[in-house]
Enzyme design. Structure first.
Site, PDB file in Angstrom:
ATOM      1  N   LYS A 140      18.383  76.356  74.963  1.00  0.00           N
ATOM      2  CA  LYS A 140      18.828  75.211  74.159  1.00  0.00           C
ATOM      3  C   LYS A 140      19.611  75.688  72.937  1.00  0.00           C
ATOM      4  CE  LYS A 140      14.350  73.177  75.252  1.00  0.00           C
ATOM      5  NZ  LYS A 140      12.990  73.044  74.665  1.00  0.00           N
ATOM      6  N   HIS A 171       4.025  80.632  86.149  1.00  0.00           N
ATOM      7  CA  HIS A 171       4.610  80.569  84.806  1.00  0.00           C
ATOM      8  C   HIS A 171       4.164  81.676  83.879  1.00  0.00           C
ATOM      9  CE1 HIS A 171       6.779  76.717  84.792  1.00  0.00           C
ATOM     10  NE2 HIS A 171       5.895  76.355  85.697  1.00  0.00           N
ATOM     11  N   LYS A 195       4.550  85.826  71.331  1.00  0.00           N
ATOM     12  CA  LYS A 195       5.858  85.348  70.880  1.00  0.00           C
ATOM     13  C   LYS A 195       6.255  85.975  69.538  1.00  0.00           C
ATOM     14  CE  LYS A 195       5.494  80.877  73.334  1.00  0.00           C
ATOM     15  NZ  LYS A 195       6.770  80.704  74.071  1.00  0.00           N
ATOM     16  N   THR A 210      12.759  78.618  77.435  1.00  0.00           N
ATOM     17  CA  THR A 210      13.827  77.641  77.590  1.00  0.00           C
ATOM     18  C   THR A 210      14.407  77.277  76.220  1.00  0.00           C
ATOM     19  OG1 THR A 210      12.123  75.925  77.637  1.00  0.00           O
ATOM     20  CG2 THR A 210      13.082  76.584  79.761  1.00  0.00           C
ATOM     21  N   LYS A 217       8.768  77.440  68.758  1.00  0.00           N
ATOM     22  CA  LYS A 217       8.030  77.625  70.008  1.00  0.00           C
ATOM     23  C   LYS A 217       6.553  77.588  69.670  1.00  0.00           C
ATOM     24  CE  LYS A 217      10.329  81.515  70.430  1.00  0.00           C
ATOM     25  NZ  LYS A 217      10.815  81.332  71.807  1.00  0.00           N
ATOM     26  N   ARG A 218       5.681  77.478  70.681  1.00  0.00           N
ATOM     27  CA  ARG A 218       4.259  77.530  70.387  1.00  0.00           C
ATOM     28  C   ARG A 218       3.927  78.813  69.634  1.00  0.00           C
ATOM     29  NH1 ARG A 218       0.765  73.407  72.394  1.00  0.00           N
ATOM     30  NH2 ARG A 218      -0.843  74.745  71.511  1.00  0.00           N
TER      31      ARG A 218
HETATM   32  C1  LIG Z   1      11.922  73.845  74.731  1.00  0.00           C
HETATM   33  C2  LIG Z   1      10.658  73.557  74.032  1.00  0.00           C
HETATM   34  C3  LIG Z   1       9.605  74.480  74.064  1.00  0.00           C
HETATM   35  C4  LIG Z   1       9.725  75.827  74.754  1.00  0.00           C
HETATM   36  O1  LIG Z   1      10.209  76.770  73.824  1.00  0.00           O
HETATM   37  P1  LIG Z   1      10.138  78.344  74.147  1.00  0.00           P
HETATM   38  O2  LIG Z   1      10.900  78.950  73.018  1.00  0.00           O
HETATM   39  O3  LIG Z   1      10.837  78.536  75.451  1.00  0.00           O
HETATM   40  O4  LIG Z   1       8.723  78.724  74.172  1.00  0.00           O
HETATM   41  C5  LIG Z   1       8.441  74.172  73.396  1.00  0.00           C
HETATM   42  N1  LIG Z   1       8.304  73.014  72.722  1.00  0.00           N
HETATM   43  C6  LIG Z   1       9.290  72.118  72.653  1.00  0.00           C
HETATM   44  C7  LIG Z   1       9.095  70.860  71.870  1.00  0.00           C
HETATM   45  C8  LIG Z   1      10.507  72.340  73.307  1.00  0.00           C
HETATM   46  O5  LIG Z   1      11.470  71.423  73.251  1.00  0.00           O
END
Ligand SMILES: *Cc1c(COP(=O)(O)O)cnc(C)c1O
Length: 828
Positions: free
Chosen positions: A672, A368, A566, A668, A560-561
């Site tokens: 979404k 990952h 990022k 991911t 995101k985190r």
């Molecule tokens: C999808 C998701 C992530 C991943 O987000 P990235 O932008 O891909 O880092 C992190 N936290 C939550 C709650 C999510 O639903």
């Protein structure tokens, strides 16, 4: 709104609002000891979940019976994290009962959206890795594939985030404080796991050697099963989560010896293992408790698998790897490899080579991350203390591997041997879990094309040369059931009316929407839905932050985190630049914009917390500055989690995916957001590249250095100072951090960000990408002003995201790695 086509859900086709209502009332009384006059929101929720579980549990039993009777090959998804979110709405949707439940509750004067808000998120994960596991088990059940998810039953999931004067405060998460109706305790499947102690070498009469591990203590694993309801409810799989307890055996010894206090202490220590999720998104290497968690759940899960296998095959191991596939979600469960070897050799007396072949055929590993700090290593010292027998086994695996396979390929080459060795030499010898995972697996996959390519060229080039077939790619995906159907009902309804209602299990059908992308009436309807979703999010923003935002502004979302790679701070630099442009020129031409953030920082990650604080302080200033005429707003929603993501994503116009190229394995969140019609502003990193290929380069805004350019810049020697002195806007914005403009009376509170970008060397190249990012935002602004052009692009994003559903990812795993067959359950 159209109700679900009943023929889609044969299992629950006979359930009407009336019968569901009767079931709710029955459970309110018989199961939860209250009645419709006294019921609180919590009791209504309890009663609805009980009514729902009648259907879940009967499908669960039938599914498990079908798998057992057919002695099916199954995949076992080992993951230290499952970021499930809420289950009520998801399970209602997957059973086709959402509209029925909504109407039933309506007749009881209960609002279903308020009711589902009663549920605490099941936040047994940090971010993308854990959410991926959750999407995957949804897809596995939906695709009728025999699968079990294995993980830890954390008492406390990821911390709840609050802001105090803009600072992140962490509060404990107690998702099951008052019970959780979706989990079933299975005391009949308890396992015991030994740890600590020493290894004895025994010689038999023939001079043969065997090893006996005398553990220092035993921890009991109590399984909790969460039923995973596939779409249409045909197959219900299991997520099995292990809770740690003190072993009875151990306790009583001490207790009988008069040591009540010591016995109690042992209890507490054993229960600590599953007490909390480590809140770090990357790594916690070095912590004994973390290694204990990894071993505890891997060992419980393997024993569980073996018990099930032996019910049919007894001690005949020749079918093990044809019946059992284990997928390791990152290196976290890599200890399962030597554990299976130990069981076969030490406990069942199997020949080493035979046992090793079984291991290699059983395990596969998903990588990952390429970030060096996230590649797990454990000190030999710690290993020896906690798992002395496993350390011996790892040495043996390593010695045989280096002496045979590596020696054959690179005779006498000690340099390659030192790179491929599971043991890293140095001041402190370390066990490299990545190398162990590659050596002990039959396939290794990255999670997006570019990431998998980098795994081959940069991370494991020698392994790729040794085993050209082993390293492969499976691009991530997200479940369209949760991330479109359930979270965005109005858009789902429009899609149903346009392309039919089969898309939740065949997302490529969305492609048909492209025929309507130029149609004015369709564009209006699509954008009206987006606007309604923005109105709803504006209410949430008002509730959570007390900031008023205008739904006709562009909603620009980064969720995101919080991590430097990022680059939330690049977003912040640009926001400050926009603010400054507006102050200098009140007529500065821009469509009103709301920048919306959601992110948790690891509690020990100081700079990440400083970035949160800085965004909150800039937000305070900007949102209350009358001079800029509401053209700019900044909001940071607290406690970002799955259920909040479900409210934010349907309302996004712009999706921020701005990681330094080469750093984000896949992402991911990007999927979404695009699926829900947001336009990506992003770098050529992770799955962004494949998203751009699918939706078309006109329907995304790409900027910044490429992977190769990042490498070249770093090789040439990057100096952020060149950008600081070369671009007056960058200089002004960075200098602003040192003043007290955003923190009145407290100059210097935000200085750490400037410092990291200059003296700190700007390791993620924010300043190098600033200009491109700024121009990309001007492109977004221009594009938004062309209403029809924007609508068309938004529609085409939804239309062309078919590839990024997790059913496709799972099908790739099935074809390339697991070789599984579906078993749709014939329900009575
Ligand atoms: C999808 C998701 C992530 C991943 O987000 P990235 O932008 O891909 O880092 C992190 N936290 C939550 C709650 C999510 O639903």
């Amino acid at each position: 709104m159209a109700t679900n086509n009943k023929s889609n859900f044969p299992l629950t086709a006979s359930i009407t609002a009336q019968t569901f209502k009767e079931s709710i009332i029955k459970h309110l009384n018989a199961t939860h000891g209250t009645d419709i006059n006294k019921a609180t929101n919590r009791s209504w929720w309890d009663a609805v979940t009980s009514a729902l579980n009648e259907h879940v549990h009967s499908s669960l039993s039938q599914t498990q019976r079908t798998y057992f009777e057919n002695d099916t090959r199954a995949v076992h998804y080992f993951s230290l994290e499952f970021l499930m979110g809420r289950l009520t709405g998801n399970n209602l949707h997957n059973l086709g009962l959402y509209d029925v439940a909504k109407q039933a509750l309506n007749e009881l004067n209960v609002d279903i959206t308020e009711l589902v808000d009663e549920e605490e998120d099941m936040a047994l994960g940090n971010g993308g890795l854990g959410r991926l596991a959750a999407c995957f088990i949804d897809s596995l059940a939906t695709m009728h594939l025999p699968a079990v998810g294995y993980g830890i039953h954390y008492e406390h999931g990821l911390f709840r985030q609050e802001f105090q004067d803009g600072h992140q405060i962490e509060r404990p998460d107690s998702w099951r404080e008052y019970g959780n109706p979706f989990e079933i305790c299975r005391p009949e499947s308890i396992q015991e796991v030994p740890v600590y102690g020493y290894v004895e070498t025994k010689f038999d009469d023939n001079g043969g050697i065997s090893k006996v591990w005398h553990p220092g203590r035993v921890i009991k694993g109590v399984p909790w099963d969460v039923p995973i309801v596939g779409y249409k409810g045909t197959n219900v799989n299991i997520l099995r989560l292990w809770e740690s307890r003190a072993s009875d055996f151990f306790n009583w010894d001490v207790f009988n010896a008069g040591g009540y206090h010591d016995a109690h202490k042992e209890n507490v220590e054993a229960e600590t293992v599953s007490k909390v999720l480590y809140p770090n998104d990357d790594t916690d290497a070095g912590k004994e408790l973390r290694l204990m968690q990894q071993y505890f759940f891997s060992a419980c899960s393997l024993k569980d698998i073996i018990k099930r296998y032996q019910r049919v095959h007894n001690d005949d191991w020749s079918h093990f790897s044809t019946q059992v596939a284990v997928q390791l979600n990152d290196t976290h469960p890599a200890i399962a490899i030597p554990e299976l070897l130990r069981i076969l050799v030490d406990e069942y007396g199997q020949d080493w080579d035979y046992a090793w072949t079984i291991c290699r055929e059983t395990f596969s590993y998903t990588n990952h991350t390429l970030l060096p700090e996230a590649l797990e290593k454990w000190s030999v010292r710690l290993f020896e203390k906690l798992l002395p027998r496993h350390l011996e086994i790892i040495y043996e695996i390593n010695q045989r591997f280096l002496a045979t396979e590596v020696e054959a390929k690179w005779p006498g080459n000690d340099l390659v041997k030192s790179k491929l060795s599971i043991i890293e030499e140095g001041n402190e010898r370390m066990v490299r879990m990545g190398n162990l995972s590659v050596i002990g697996s039959n396939k290794v996959n990255g999670v997006a094309e570019v990431h998998s390519a980098l795994v081959k060229t940069d991370l494991f080039p020698e392994f790729d040369a040794l085993w050209p077939e082993k390293l492969t790619n499976v691009t991530n995906g997200v479940t369209p059931r949760r991330w479109l159907k359930a979270c965005n009902p109005s858009l789902s309804d429009l899609i149903d009316r346009t392309v039919g209602d089969q898309w939740p299990t065949n997302l490529e059908l969305l492609r048909e929407l492209d025929k309507s992308a130029d149609d004015l009436a369709f564009q209006k309807e699509f954008m009206a839905i987006k606007h309604d979703n923005k109105v709803e999010l504006a209410k949430v923003i008002k509730e959570l932050t007390n900031v008023e935002v205008d739904p006709s502004a562009i909603f620009d979302i980064q969720i995101k985190r919080l991590h430097e790679y990022k680059r939330q701070h690049l977003n912040l630099l640009h926001i400050m630049a926009l603010y400054r442009r507006l102050l200098q020129n009140p007529d500065y031409d821009m469509h009103p914009r709301v920048f919306i953030f959601g992110a948790k920082a690891a509690p020990g990650y100081a700079l990440a917390k400083d970035i949160i604080y800085a965004i909150n302080k800039v937000a305070d200033k900007v949102n209350n500055d009358p001079r800029i005429n509401n053209k700019l707003k900044v909001v940071f929603l607290p406690n970002y989690r799955v259920s909040l993501a479900e409210k934010m994503i349907p309302a996004a116009d712009v999706s921020e995916q701005i990681s330094t190229a080469g750093k984000e394995a896949s992402g991911t969140g990007n999927m979404k957001l695009a699926l829900n019609g947001a336009i990506t502003i992003g770098t050529l990193d992770g799955a962004n590249i494949e998203i751009a290929e699918e939706v078309g380069i006109d329907n995304v805004v790409i900027f910044g250095l490429t992977v190769d350019e990042v490498k070249a810049v770093n090789k040439a020697g990057y100096s952020p100072w060149d950008y600081y002195y070369g671009n007056p806007e960058i200089k002004a914005v960075l200098d602003w951090f040192e003043t007290d403009y955003f923190t009145p009376g407290k100059p210097g509170e935000l200085a750490s960000i400037k410092h990291s970008l200059l003296e700190g060397g700007d390791p993620y190249l924010c300043l190098a990408d600033f200009d491109g990012y700024s121009k990309a935002h001007q492109q977004i602004n221009t594009k938004y002003t062309d209403k029809r052009g924007w609508a068309k692009s938004a529609i085409l994003n939804t239309a062309y995201m078919g590839k990024f559903n997790s059913d496709r990812s799972i099908q790739d795993y099935v074809d390339r790695i697991w070789k599984l067959k579906p078993y749709p359950v014939k329900n009575a």
